[in-house]
Design an enzyme around this catalytic site. Sequence first.
Site, mmCIF file in Angstrom:
data_model
loop_
_atom_site.group_PDB
_atom_site.id
_atom_site.type_symbol
_atom_site.label_atom_id
_atom_site.label_comp_id
_atom_site.label_asym_id
_atom_site.label_seq_id
_atom_site.Cartn_x
_atom_site.Cartn_y
_atom_site.Cartn_z
ATOM 1 N N SER A 173 0.602 -1.584 0.621
ATOM 2 C CA SER A 173 0.236 -0.008 -0.067
ATOM 3 C C SER A 173 0.814 1.292 0.023
ATOM 4 O O SER A 173 0.079 2.033 -0.265
ATOM 5 C CB SER A 173 -0.857 0.295 0.633
ATOM 6 O OG SER A 173 -0.312 0.116 2.197
ATOM 7 N N ASN A 209 -1.909 -1.914 13.711
ATOM 8 C CA ASN A 209 -2.977 -1.881 13.271
ATOM 9 C C ASN A 209 -3.517 -0.373 14.545
ATOM 10 O O ASN A 209 -4.402 0.640 14.051
ATOM 11 C CB ASN A 209 -3.962 -2.981 14.753
ATOM 12 C CG ASN A 209 -3.864 -4.370 13.706
ATOM 13 O OD1 ASN A 209 -3.344 -4.270 12.206
ATOM 14 N ND2 ASN A 209 -4.516 -5.484 13.949
ATOM 15 N N HIS A 267 -37.671 25.298 -10.309
ATOM 16 C CA HIS A 267 -38.355 24.043 -11.502
ATOM 17 C C HIS A 267 -37.020 25.061 -12.393
ATOM 18 O O HIS A 267 -37.642 24.356 -13.760
ATOM 19 C CB HIS A 267 -39.592 24.256 -12.332
ATOM 20 C CG HIS A 267 -40.377 23.455 -10.861
ATOM 21 N ND1 HIS A 267 -40.589 23.385 -9.788
ATOM 22 C CD2 HIS A 267 -41.071 24.418 -10.068
ATOM 23 C CE1 HIS A 267 -41.562 22.371 -9.511
ATOM 24 N NE2 HIS A 267 -42.012 23.765 -9.020
ATOM 25 N N SER A 311 -11.469 26.565 -27.005
ATOM 26 C CA SER A 311 -12.506 25.798 -27.780
ATOM 27 C C SER A 311 -10.173 25.460 -29.046
ATOM 28 O O SER A 311 -10.592 26.553 -29.284
ATOM 29 C CB SER A 311 -13.113 25.395 -28.433
ATOM 30 O OG SER A 311 -13.624 24.629 -29.326
ATOM 31 N N LYS A 349 -15.161 30.336 -28.176
ATOM 32 C CA LYS A 349 -15.229 30.161 -26.857
ATOM 33 C C LYS A 349 -14.591 30.224 -25.713
ATOM 34 O O LYS A 349 -13.519 30.402 -25.714
ATOM 35 C CB LYS A 349 -15.139 28.066 -27.464
ATOM 36 C CG LYS A 349 -16.461 27.550 -28.576
ATOM 37 C CD LYS A 349 -17.409 27.233 -27.970
ATOM 38 C CE LYS A 349 -17.392 26.337 -26.616
ATOM 39 N NZ LYS A 349 -18.809 25.871 -26.790
ATOM 40 N N GLU A 399 -17.600 23.234 -14.549
ATOM 41 C CA GLU A 399 -17.867 21.589 -14.098
ATOM 42 C C GLU A 399 -16.880 20.868 -14.058
ATOM 43 O O GLU A 399 -17.690 19.576 -13.722
ATOM 44 C CB GLU A 399 -17.835 21.677 -16.274
ATOM 45 C CG GLU A 399 -18.569 22.550 -17.340
ATOM 46 C CD GLU A 399 -18.215 22.180 -18.583
ATOM 47 O OE1 GLU A 399 -18.585 21.738 -19.470
ATOM 48 O OE2 GLU A 399 -16.730 23.120 -19.021
ATOM 49 N N GLN A 450 -7.173 -1.253 3.936
ATOM 50 C CA GLN A 450 -5.938 -0.953 4.106
ATOM 51 C C GLN A 450 -6.615 0.326 2.627
ATOM 52 O O GLN A 450 -6.213 0.584 2.162
ATOM 53 C CB GLN A 450 -5.720 -2.056 3.212
ATOM 54 C CG GLN A 450 -3.910 -1.639 3.142
ATOM 55 C CD GLN A 450 -3.004 -2.749 2.739
ATOM 56 O OE1 GLN A 450 -1.980 -2.720 3.344
ATOM 57 N NE2 GLN A 450 -2.847 -2.742 1.358
HETATM 58 N N1 ARG Z 1 -0.855 -1.074 5.488
HETATM 59 C C1 ARG Z 1 -1.750 -1.759 6.441
HETATM 60 C C2 ARG Z 1 -2.712 -0.677 6.760
HETATM 61 O O1 ARG Z 1 -3.378 0.354 5.886
HETATM 62 C C3 ARG Z 1 -1.358 -1.679 7.863
HETATM 63 C C4 ARG Z 1 -1.733 -2.601 9.057
HETATM 64 C C5 ARG Z 1 -1.425 -4.004 8.490
HETATM 65 N N2 ARG Z 1 -2.021 -4.640 9.814
HETATM 66 C C6 ARG Z 1 -1.917 -6.383 9.761
HETATM 67 N N3 ARG Z 1 -2.189 -7.097 10.777
HETATM 68 N N4 ARG Z 1 -1.809 -6.519 8.909
HETATM 69 O O2 ARG Z 1 -4.733 -1.255 6.832
#
Ligand code: ARG
Length: 433
Positions: free
Chosen positions: A26, A114, A160, A281, A287, A294, A326
């Site tokens: 990630s 976590n 309306h 444009s 234009k 938009e 994640q």
């Molecule tokens: N990259 C993970 C997330 O964003 C971090 C937490 C990962 N925890 C785990 N138990 N694998 O959620």
Amino acid sequence: MSTTSTIWGGRFAQGVAEGMAAINASISVDHRLWRQDIAGSRAHAAMLGAQGIISAQDAAAIDAGLEQIAGEIERGEMAFREDLEDIHMNIEARLAEVIGRDAAGRLHTARSRNDQVATDLRLWVRGAIDTLLGKISTLRAVLEGLEASHEDAVMPGLTHLQPAQPVTLATHLGAYRSMLARDAGRLRDCRARLNESPLGAAALAGTPFPIDRAMTAKALGFSRPMANTMDAVAARDFGCEFLFCCAQCAGHLSRLAEEIILWATPAFGFMRLPDAWSTGSSIMPQKKNPDAAELVRAKAGVLLGNLTALMAVMKGLPLAYNKDMQEDKRPVFDSYDALALSLDAMAGMLTGARFDEGAMRAAARVGFTNATRLADWLVMHLNISFRRAHHITGALVAEAERRGCALEDLPLAAMQAVEGGITEAVYDTLRAV
Ligand code: ARG
């Protein structure tokens, strides 16, 4: 020892498949949490030192190492590695290089990714809210300035999208200023609710170490530690709430964007957008397109999608942490980026906009917009019921339409043929705009 190099690889005999690494990583998204991750780790290390859970020397080395890494990231010197998965492990791995594996390895005592990631994201969203609140108040100030400089500018009020009653531009723009005030209030509420510290929840069950959760909460500016450790790591309603706040604000901006798009057409002719916030444009030389408006209109749809995405990811997940979560960051970052851009664009467009008060006033007279005033006049001066007055006025509108004129151009005799009590005084009311 395992053949894997991952931080969690102790029990593994083999490295992960390429596709596993790719779906798991990630870092391409969560690298944006680096400041919060370092702040969280510094607060955690200081607490571990203060509680005697790690030595004062290790705590100091960790702190100095993290400070150095912050500088490296700030200067763009740190190359994030996908094989290290996420921002937390990239920073921890770099810390091991900087201060040695032993001291660096003590940072994660009494902590899990976590509670770490939940802390980081809460801190990030809190900062994002503060930035958005600043941008909302800038846009509100722009609206307030326009309201003051066009105090008497009359324009057609529509329902309306049909002519309804005359209003002022100040009332019209003021409506958006009110919406934005509520949007800001919602973000402030969201900020207050999310501002609790997950740290100390560890994986989900807390930790046997004698940690001081109040100390880390205070160091990070949280109001208090979260009450329940499982909730602390499993909750993402703060993310959903933030996404709703963003989506609602973007929804308001999209309505204003739609009006700007209409007002800037030759058919309406109420306003001209500044060149700096318009585009041309490639084929039609005449234009001048309201692309920014938009895109603001479109982004409201994207933000609604982001809210839906996170709520759908979270629904049905068993407690506590699941890797599904994640996927929380991409929509959160994307909605923030899009809303920040939209608020800036709206402030830019409106700051340079020129309103044509003459065109607005002329349009305000089209379509019998003084009919309701006439009905009210009949009630006030002839003491007839509103329903009857409404009916009489309808007949007068039909008569004016038949003659191809405005209500105020009907001769008194023609009016009196419909309602004998009408007097000359009615014309003052009809010509008020
Ligand atoms: N990259 C993970 C997330 O964003 C971090 C937490 C990962 N925890 C785990 N138990 N694998 O959620």
